[in-house]
Write a protein that holds these residues in place. Structure first.
Motif, PDB file in Angstrom:
ATOM      1  N   GLY A 103       7.743   0.622 -21.130  1.00 19.53           N
ATOM      2  CA  GLY A 103       9.086   0.489 -20.588  1.00 19.53           C
ATOM      3  C   GLY A 103       9.354   1.476 -19.471  1.00 19.53           C
ATOM      4  N   LEU A 104      10.631   1.680 -19.182  1.00 14.24           N
ATOM      5  CA  LEU A 104      11.033   2.479 -18.034  1.00 14.24           C
ATOM      6  C   LEU A 104      10.537   3.914 -18.102  1.00 14.24           C
ATOM      7  N   LEU A 105      10.618   4.533 -19.251  1.00 14.59           N
ATOM      8  CA  LEU A 105      10.293   5.950 -19.358  1.00 14.59           C
ATOM      9  C   LEU A 105       8.822   6.247 -19.110  1.00 14.59           C
ATOM     10  N   ALA A 106       7.959   5.254 -19.230  1.00 12.24           N
ATOM     11  CA  ALA A 106       6.543   5.480 -18.975  1.00 12.24           C
ATOM     12  C   ALA A 106       6.287   5.842 -17.522  1.00 12.24           C
ATOM     13  N   HIS A 107       7.214   5.494 -16.637  1.00 12.63           N
ATOM     14  CA  HIS A 107       7.018   5.720 -15.214  1.00 12.63           C
ATOM     15  C   HIS A 107       7.641   7.020 -14.725  1.00 12.63           C
ATOM     16  N   ILE A 108       7.990   7.869 -15.676  1.00 14.76           N
ATOM     17  CA  ILE A 108       8.573   9.173 -15.359  1.00 14.76           C
ATOM     18  C   ILE A 108       7.710  10.236 -16.014  1.00 14.76           C
ATOM     19  N   ALA A 109       7.233  11.188 -15.216  1.00 17.48           N
ATOM     20  CA  ALA A 109       6.264  12.162 -15.718  1.00 17.48           C
ATOM     21  C   ALA A 109       6.839  13.070 -16.790  1.00 17.48           C
ATOM     22  N   ASP A 110       8.134  13.291 -16.775  1.00 16.37           N
ATOM     23  CA  ASP A 110       8.776  14.213 -17.713  1.00 16.37           C
ATOM     24  C   ASP A 110       9.798  13.441 -18.537  1.00 16.37           C
ATOM     25  N   ALA A 111       9.365  12.325 -19.101  1.00 17.79           N
ATOM     26  CA  ALA A 111      10.270  11.388 -19.760  1.00 17.79           C
ATOM     27  C   ALA A 111      11.177  11.988 -20.825  1.00 17.79           C
ATOM     28  N   PRO A 129      13.717  16.719  -7.867  1.00 21.88           N
ATOM     29  CA  PRO A 129      13.976  15.288  -8.028  1.00 21.88           C
ATOM     30  C   PRO A 129      13.489  14.773  -9.379  1.00 21.88           C
ATOM     31  N   ILE A 130      13.934  13.594  -9.747  1.00 21.34           N
ATOM     32  CA  ILE A 130      13.426  12.925 -10.932  1.00 21.34           C
ATOM     33  C   ILE A 130      11.918  12.737 -10.747  1.00 21.34           C
ATOM     34  N   PRO A 131      11.103  13.119 -11.743  1.00 18.91           N
ATOM     35  CA  PRO A 131       9.643  13.067 -11.558  1.00 18.91           C
ATOM     36  C   PRO A 131       9.049  11.664 -11.752  1.00 18.91           C
ATOM     37  N   PHE A 132       9.484  10.731 -10.922  1.00 18.00           N
ATOM     38  CA  PHE A 132       8.883   9.402 -10.960  1.00 18.00           C
ATOM     39  C   PHE A 132       7.404   9.508 -10.582  1.00 18.00           C
ATOM     40  N   ARG A 133       6.596   8.688 -11.206  1.00 19.13           N
ATOM     41  CA  ARG A 133       5.156   8.715 -10.918  1.00 19.13           C
ATOM     42  C   ARG A 133       4.880   7.971  -9.601  1.00 19.13           C
ATOM     43  N   PRO A 134       4.226   8.602  -8.636  1.00 20.34           N
ATOM     44  CA  PRO A 134       3.910   7.912  -7.382  1.00 20.34           C
ATOM     45  C   PRO A 134       2.812   6.873  -7.580  1.00 20.34           C
ATOM     46  N   GLN A 135       2.896   5.804  -6.842  1.00 21.08           N
ATOM     47  CA  GLN A 135       1.892   4.748  -6.960  1.00 21.08           C
ATOM     48  C   GLN A 135       0.488   5.252  -6.642  1.00 21.08           C
ATOM     49  N   ASN A 136       0.382   6.077  -5.596  1.00 26.13           N
ATOM     50  CA  ASN A 136      -0.931   6.478  -5.103  1.00 26.13           C
ATOM     51  C   ASN A 136      -1.342   7.875  -5.559  1.00 26.13           C
ATOM     52  N   CYS A 156      -2.930   0.244  -8.666  1.00 23.78           N
ATOM     53  CA  CYS A 156      -1.635   0.219  -7.977  1.00 23.78           C
ATOM     54  C   CYS A 156      -0.637  -0.723  -8.651  1.00 23.78           C
ATOM     55  N   HIS A 157      -0.892  -1.093  -9.895  1.00 23.92           N
ATOM     56  CA  HIS A 157       0.001  -1.998 -10.600  1.00 23.92           C
ATOM     57  C   HIS A 157       0.360  -1.517 -12.011  1.00 23.92           C
ATOM     58  N   VAL A 158      -0.637  -1.068 -12.768  1.00 21.48           N
ATOM     59  CA  VAL A 158      -0.439  -0.746 -14.178  1.00 21.48           C
ATOM     60  C   VAL A 158      -0.923   0.672 -14.454  1.00 21.48           C
ATOM     61  N   LEU A 159      -0.173   1.390 -15.296  1.00 21.34           N
ATOM     62  CA  LEU A 159      -0.565   2.749 -15.649  1.00 21.34           C
ATOM     63  C   LEU A 159      -1.929   2.772 -16.338  1.00 21.34           C
ATOM     64  N   ALA A 160      -2.688   3.796 -16.049  1.00 16.21           N
ATOM     65  CA  ALA A 160      -3.970   3.995 -16.719  1.00 16.21           C
ATOM     66  C   ALA A 160      -3.745   4.226 -18.214  1.00 16.21           C
ATOM     67  N   ASP A 161      -4.707   3.860 -19.016  1.00 18.98           N
ATOM     68  CA  ASP A 161      -4.563   3.951 -20.469  1.00 18.98           C
ATOM     69  C   ASP A 161      -4.300   5.371 -20.943  1.00 18.98           C
ATOM     70  N   HIS A 162      -4.847   6.358 -20.229  1.00 17.21           N
ATOM     71  CA  HIS A 162      -4.703   7.748 -20.675  1.00 17.21           C
ATOM     72  C   HIS A 162      -3.376   8.368 -20.244  1.00 17.21           C
ATOM     73  N   VAL A 163      -2.603   7.663 -19.423  1.00 16.66           N
ATOM     74  CA  VAL A 163      -1.318   8.184 -18.946  1.00 16.66           C
ATOM     75  C   VAL A 163      -0.210   7.727 -19.889  1.00 16.66           C
ATOM     76  N   ALA A 190       0.819  -1.214   0.000  1.00 13.50           N
ATOM     77  CA  ALA A 190       0.000   0.000   0.000  1.00 13.50           C
ATOM     78  C   ALA A 190       0.851   1.261   0.000  1.00 13.50           C
ATOM     79  N   TYR A 191       2.023   1.201   0.668  1.00 10.74           N
ATOM     80  CA  TYR A 191       2.896   2.369   0.747  1.00 10.74           C
ATOM     81  C   TYR A 191       4.206   2.065   0.024  1.00 10.74           C
ATOM     82  N   ARG A 192       4.268   2.401  -1.220  1.00  6.54           N
ATOM     83  CA  ARG A 192       5.496   2.205  -1.994  1.00  6.54           C
ATOM     84  C   ARG A 192       5.500   3.194  -3.154  1.00  6.54           C
ATOM     85  N   TYR A 193       6.659   3.364  -3.789  1.00  3.44           N
ATOM     86  CA  TYR A 193       6.838   4.293  -4.902  1.00  3.44           C
ATOM     87  C   TYR A 193       6.322   5.683  -4.543  1.00  3.44           C
TER      88      TYR A 193
END
Length: 266
Positions: A248-256, A221-228, A235-242, A131-134
């Protein structure tokens, strides 16, 4: 502020040790309290095994999650692990300084992570599973920075370089090891061509390192996307609109598109 320098290199004249000494001087001059964990100097036990749990809950089968959680919750961890956790919990910022060996940190530093990142502290926080990660967790509110000495030339780590971009190579550390338990991770500082670096280039790298240290508590900081934060509805997979179409890796960074542009080379 309290700053913890964790470093891993056995040679006192190495670029790694120079970065550590420079950091200690600059941060102390700014009024920060500097703590150090010299892993080679400490003779740190790198192997994570049954010896880490003096009071086992299950003698028949070693479950690291079960034993780590029990040891952390009941104050029966080994004294070296407890000591490092006290430093971590007191730190406002953690700087990991190491040479890039086979595209990652030295084994002794990985062993420091394995043993110190206990269940109930770095993962399994508050007994709430994932529940508390990323972006949230036991290390939330702390800053983290990697300072890496890289033997090869910077162009090998450029966007189309043969080794791959450095920030992507270090993603398991920045996003996984550090952001997972809640730290805000700054763009990596790198000294390229560190094998046999000339004095003039070392002076340039030192000046750049000092500038980064002076901004330790100011840089974004690096703009990693927070889980919550809403980007991961389950809490597992990015929403389709994001970041549609990006995987891959860059999808999890807001400013890729800009990710990695702040890495400094010398």
């Amino acid at each position: 502020m309290n700053v913890l320098l964790v470093h891993a290199h056995p040679e006192p004249t190495s670029v790694t040790r120079h970065l550590v000494d420079t950091a200690s001087e600059v941060l102390a001059a700014q009024g920060h309290h500097v703590m150090e964990s010299d892993l080679y100097g400490m003779g740190w036990k790198a192997v994570f095994d049954g010896q880490d749990f003096p009071e086992r809950t299950n003698e028949d089968r070693l479950s690291f999650i079960e034993e780590s959680g029990h040891a952390f919750a009941n104050g029966c961890q080994t004294t070296d692990v407890e000591g490092e956790q006290r430093k971590l919990q007191a730190a406002d910022a953690v700087i990991l300084v190491f040479p890039l060996w086979w595209y990652s940190m030295p084994a002794i530093m990985k062993g420091w992570i394995d043993r110190v990142w206990a269940f109930g502290l770095a993962y399994g926080y508050r007994g709430a599973g994932n529940a508390y990660r990323y972006g949230e967790g036991g290390f939330a509110g702390k800053r983290a920075l990697l300072a890496v000495s890289v033997g090869g030339p910077e162009k090998d780590y450029s966007p189309r370089g043969i080794n791959g971009p450095l920030e992507q190579l270090l993603f398991p550390i920045t996003h996984g090891t550090l952001f997972f338990p809640g730290m805000q991770v700054l763009p990596t500082f790198a000294v390229y061509g560190s094998a046999g670096i000339e004095p003039g280039r070392m002076a340039e790298a030192t000046a750049a390192w000092k500038r980064r240290l002076e901004r330790l508590f100011d840089d974004e900081p690096i703009p990693f996307r927070p889980q919550n934060g809403g980007d991961y509805p389950d809490c597992h997979v990015l929403a389709d609109h994001v970041a549609p179409g990006l995987t891959g890796l860059l999808a999890h960074i807001a400013d890729a598109p800009q990710f990695g542009s702040d890495v400094e080379g010398s």
